[in-house]
Design an enzyme around this catalytic site. Structure first.
Site, PDB file in Angstrom:
ATOM      1  N   TYR A  57       0.954  -1.227  -0.125  1.00 13.38           N
ATOM      2  CA  TYR A  57       0.028   0.083  -0.071  1.00 13.38           C
ATOM      3  C   TYR A  57       0.750   1.291   0.112  1.00 13.38           C
ATOM      4  O   TYR A  57       0.488   2.265   0.842  1.00 13.38           O
ATOM      5  CB  TYR A  57      -0.975   0.093   1.222  1.00 13.38           C
ATOM      6  N   PRO A 201     -15.914  -3.691   3.111  1.00 17.75           N
ATOM      7  CA  PRO A 201     -17.150  -3.861   3.714  1.00 17.75           C
ATOM      8  C   PRO A 201     -18.461  -2.964   3.326  1.00 17.75           C
ATOM      9  O   PRO A 201     -19.518  -3.132   3.151  1.00 17.75           O
ATOM     10  CB  PRO A 201     -16.936  -3.874   5.200  1.00 17.75           C
ATOM     11  N   LEU A 202     -17.633  -1.785   2.791  1.00 18.14           N
ATOM     12  CA  LEU A 202     -18.793  -0.841   2.267  1.00 18.14           C
ATOM     13  C   LEU A 202     -18.964  -0.759   1.074  1.00 18.14           C
ATOM     14  O   LEU A 202     -19.345   0.116   0.298  1.00 18.14           O
ATOM     15  CB  LEU A 202     -18.464   0.695   2.926  1.00 18.14           C
TER      16      LEU A 202
HETATM   17  N1  NAP Z   1      -6.672  -8.120   1.432  1.00 19.41           N
HETATM   18  C1  NAP Z   1      -6.918  -7.272   0.394  1.00 19.41           C
HETATM   19  O1  NAP Z   1      -6.629  -7.760  -0.807  1.00 19.41           O
HETATM   20  C2  NAP Z   1      -7.781  -5.951   0.445  1.00 19.41           C
HETATM   21  C3  NAP Z   1      -8.268  -5.288  -0.580  1.00 19.41           C
HETATM   22  C4  NAP Z   1      -8.925  -4.197  -0.662  1.00 19.41           C
HETATM   23  C5  NAP Z   1      -8.773  -3.365   0.716  1.00 19.41           C
HETATM   24  N2  NAP Z   1      -8.354  -4.002   1.955  1.00 19.41           N
HETATM   25  C6  NAP Z   1      -8.541  -3.384   3.161  1.00 19.41           C
HETATM   26  O2  NAP Z   1      -9.897  -3.260   3.711  1.00 19.41           O
HETATM   27  C7  NAP Z   1     -10.020  -1.795   3.960  1.00 19.41           C
HETATM   28  C8  NAP Z   1     -11.262  -1.460   3.497  1.00 19.41           C
HETATM   29  O3  NAP Z   1     -11.545  -1.721   2.226  1.00 19.41           O
HETATM   30  P1  NAP Z   1     -11.867  -0.647   1.078  1.00 19.41           P
HETATM   31  O4  NAP Z   1     -11.117   0.830   1.540  1.00 19.41           O
HETATM   32  O5  NAP Z   1     -11.688  -1.205  -0.135  1.00 19.41           O
HETATM   33  O6  NAP Z   1     -13.505  -0.414   1.130  1.00 19.41           O
HETATM   34  P2  NAP Z   1     -14.525   0.127   2.137  1.00 19.41           P
HETATM   35  O7  NAP Z   1     -14.227   0.480   3.484  1.00 19.41           O
HETATM   36  O8  NAP Z   1     -15.798  -0.531   1.672  1.00 19.41           O
HETATM   37  O9  NAP Z   1     -14.785   1.453   1.310  1.00 19.41           O
HETATM   38  C9  NAP Z   1     -13.869   2.725   1.275  1.00 19.41           C
HETATM   39  C10 NAP Z   1     -14.479   3.813   0.743  1.00 19.41           C
HETATM   40  O10 NAP Z   1     -15.797   4.192   1.127  1.00 19.41           O
HETATM   41  C11 NAP Z   1     -15.608   5.520   1.622  1.00 19.41           C
HETATM   42  N3  NAP Z   1     -16.573   5.583   2.857  1.00 19.41           N
HETATM   43  C12 NAP Z   1     -16.055   5.093   3.955  1.00 19.41           C
HETATM   44  N4  NAP Z   1     -17.098   5.236   4.991  1.00 19.41           N
HETATM   45  C13 NAP Z   1     -17.949   6.065   4.324  1.00 19.41           C
HETATM   46  C14 NAP Z   1     -19.135   6.447   4.820  1.00 19.41           C
HETATM   47  N5  NAP Z   1     -19.524   6.427   6.020  1.00 19.41           N
HETATM   48  N6  NAP Z   1     -19.931   7.351   3.905  1.00 19.41           N
HETATM   49  C15 NAP Z   1     -19.534   7.319   2.623  1.00 19.41           C
HETATM   50  N7  NAP Z   1     -18.305   6.809   2.283  1.00 19.41           N
HETATM   51  C16 NAP Z   1     -17.712   6.150   3.217  1.00 19.41           C
HETATM   52  C17 NAP Z   1     -14.244   6.019   1.539  1.00 19.41           C
HETATM   53  O11 NAP Z   1     -14.079   7.276   0.932  1.00 19.41           O
HETATM   54  P3  NAP Z   1     -13.661   8.236   2.079  1.00 19.41           P
HETATM   55  O12 NAP Z   1     -12.117   8.464   2.459  1.00 19.41           O
HETATM   56  O13 NAP Z   1     -13.720   9.804   0.926  1.00 19.41           O
HETATM   57  O14 NAP Z   1     -14.416   8.568   3.270  1.00 19.41           O
HETATM   58  C18 NAP Z   1     -13.736   5.138   0.727  1.00 19.41           C
HETATM   59  O15 NAP Z   1     -13.517   5.485  -0.688  1.00 19.41           O
HETATM   60  C19 NAP Z   1      -8.662  -1.243   3.270  1.00 19.41           C
HETATM   61  O16 NAP Z   1      -8.293  -0.066   3.817  1.00 19.41           O
HETATM   62  C20 NAP Z   1      -7.527  -2.313   3.309  1.00 19.41           C
HETATM   63  O17 NAP Z   1      -6.796  -2.203   4.525  1.00 19.41           O
HETATM   64  C21 NAP Z   1      -7.767  -5.332   1.533  1.00 19.41           C
END
Ligand code: NAP
Length: 325
Positions: A57, A201-202
């Site tokens: 990352y 998860p979102l």
């Molecule tokens: N193991 C793997 O291969 C893998 C792959 C992907 C991710 N991950 C891990 O999982 C974590 C979470 O996944 P993710 O970041 O892909 O997805 P997520 O948590 O589903 O979504 C993040 C996105 O949602 C927005 N967001 C978050 N809270 C919000 C709210 N309450 N209202 C409106 N928008 C909101 C954020 O934008 P803003 O920043 O503008 O709020 C960001 O763009 C990552 O940080 C990473 O550590 C792991």
């Protein structure tokens, strides 16, 4: 904040963790460094003690290490190895010598003497999983790593790895719009006593209702390559967000909180790790830990979700090849 145990590993973490990736990588330009550090510290102050990062990352491990140094003994830091040169686009590399090297480098970047949870980011078809598990086991014996994890691994890989070195957690995508793990993975984890950490998860932001058909992503944003995020798919998938908004109104919660509460309600050993760059959203997401969905509400939500077919794959064809093996 409620605590949860990841499977039967003895590792206790806050029911909602914090995915730190988006602060540096994946979703457009990195957040400003001092605000990102402050945001991670705000998460600790609000009861989060489980933080997720990875070698791949960008400068994220350094950021997480600096932010969490004052709280080191109160938090659980998870990171990941498994991409060649730590670059998610350069191919896989889980050779034992590489795993050992990444561990040393991650410890340095995180400014710590142990990695609480060390995941293989993706299964590597060129390295038997037993060798990977053995390499992590050696690091555990040396005290440099506390727990072993896998990410996006298939059932066979999970079983084989667990037979060599007990796996504490599997981290894979799981949410209201990606329910594949329910078929085989969740029953297997239950059987083996392994915890589950849903990423995205979102729905990468979509399930919150903050993204519409007309939302423009930065040119460097990973979502530009995801079939599920084409404007046409987004227009079609809005039906799911409308449904979520309806349930949220009834629960006096927000769609993001319902999406997280739904995951928490699936199993007591599930710990989602939403990511955000914004303090008010951090607080909103943490608030999901207090939203309870009763069994009859869950059945109603599940029946409603089943009526809304999701459009578009979750990964482009080249990224899809790396998962589920
Ligand atoms: N193991 C793997 O291969 C893998 C792959 C992907 C991710 N991950 C891990 O999982 C974590 C979470 O996944 P993710 O970041 O892909 O997805 P997520 O948590 O589903 O979504 C993040 C996105 O949602 C927005 N967001 C978050 N809270 C919000 C709210 N309450 N209202 C409106 N928008 C909101 C954020 O934008 P803003 O920043 O503008 O709020 C960001 O763009 C990552 O940080 C990473 O550590 C792991």
């Amino acid at each position: 904040m409620q605590q949860r145990e990841l499977g039967k590993s003895g590792l206790q973490v806050s029911g909602i963790g914090f995915g730190c990736m988006g602060l540096s990588y994946g979703y457009g330009p990195a957040a400003e460094r001092q605000s990102a550090i402050r945001l991670i510290q705000m998460a600790v102050e609000q009861g989060v003690n489980f933080f997720d990062t990875a070698e791949a990352y960008g400068p994220n491990e350094e950021l997480v290490g600096e932010a969490l140094a004052p709280f080191r003994d109160r938090v659980v830091i998870a990171t990941k190895f498994g991409f060649r040169h730590g670059d998610a686009h350069a191919g896989l590399d889980s050779r034992p010598e590489r795993i050992r090297k990444v561990a040393e480098q991650s410890l340095e970047r995180l400014k710590t003497d142990r990695i609480d949870l060390f995941y293989q980011h993706r299964p590597d078809p060129n390295v038997p999983i037993e060798e990977v598990a053995g390499a992590v086991q050696d690091l555990i014996r040396q005290g440099k790593v506390k727990h072993f994890g896998l990410s996006e691994a298939g059932p066979e890989t999970i079983r084989r790895a667990h037979a060599v070195q007990p796996v504490t957690a599997l981290q894979s995508e799981y949410s209201m719009w990606w329910r594949e793990p329910e078929a085989e993975i969740l029953p297997l984890l239950e059987e083996l006593g392994i915890g589950f950490v849903p990423f995205s998860p979102l729905g990468k932001g979509f399930l919150t209702g903050a993204i519409s058909e007309s939302t423009q992503f930065d040119a460097s944003d990973f979502r530009n390559t995801v079939p599920r995020f084409t404007p046409e798919a987004r227009a079609a998938n809005t039906a799911l967000v409308d449904l979520l908004a309806d349930i949220a109104r009834r629960k006096q919660a927000t769609p993001a909180q319902v999406a997280l509460a739904w995951l928490l309600a699936q199993r007591p050993w599930i710990v989602p790790i939403p990511g955000t760059t914004k303090p008010h959203r951090l607080e909103e997401n943490i608030g999901a830990a207090a939203v309870r969905l009763a069994p009859e509400e869950l059945s109603e939500v599940n029946a409603a979700i089943a009526r809304v077919p999701v459009q578009g794959d979750r990964y482009s064809a080249d990224r899809q090849k790396l998962v589920g093996r």
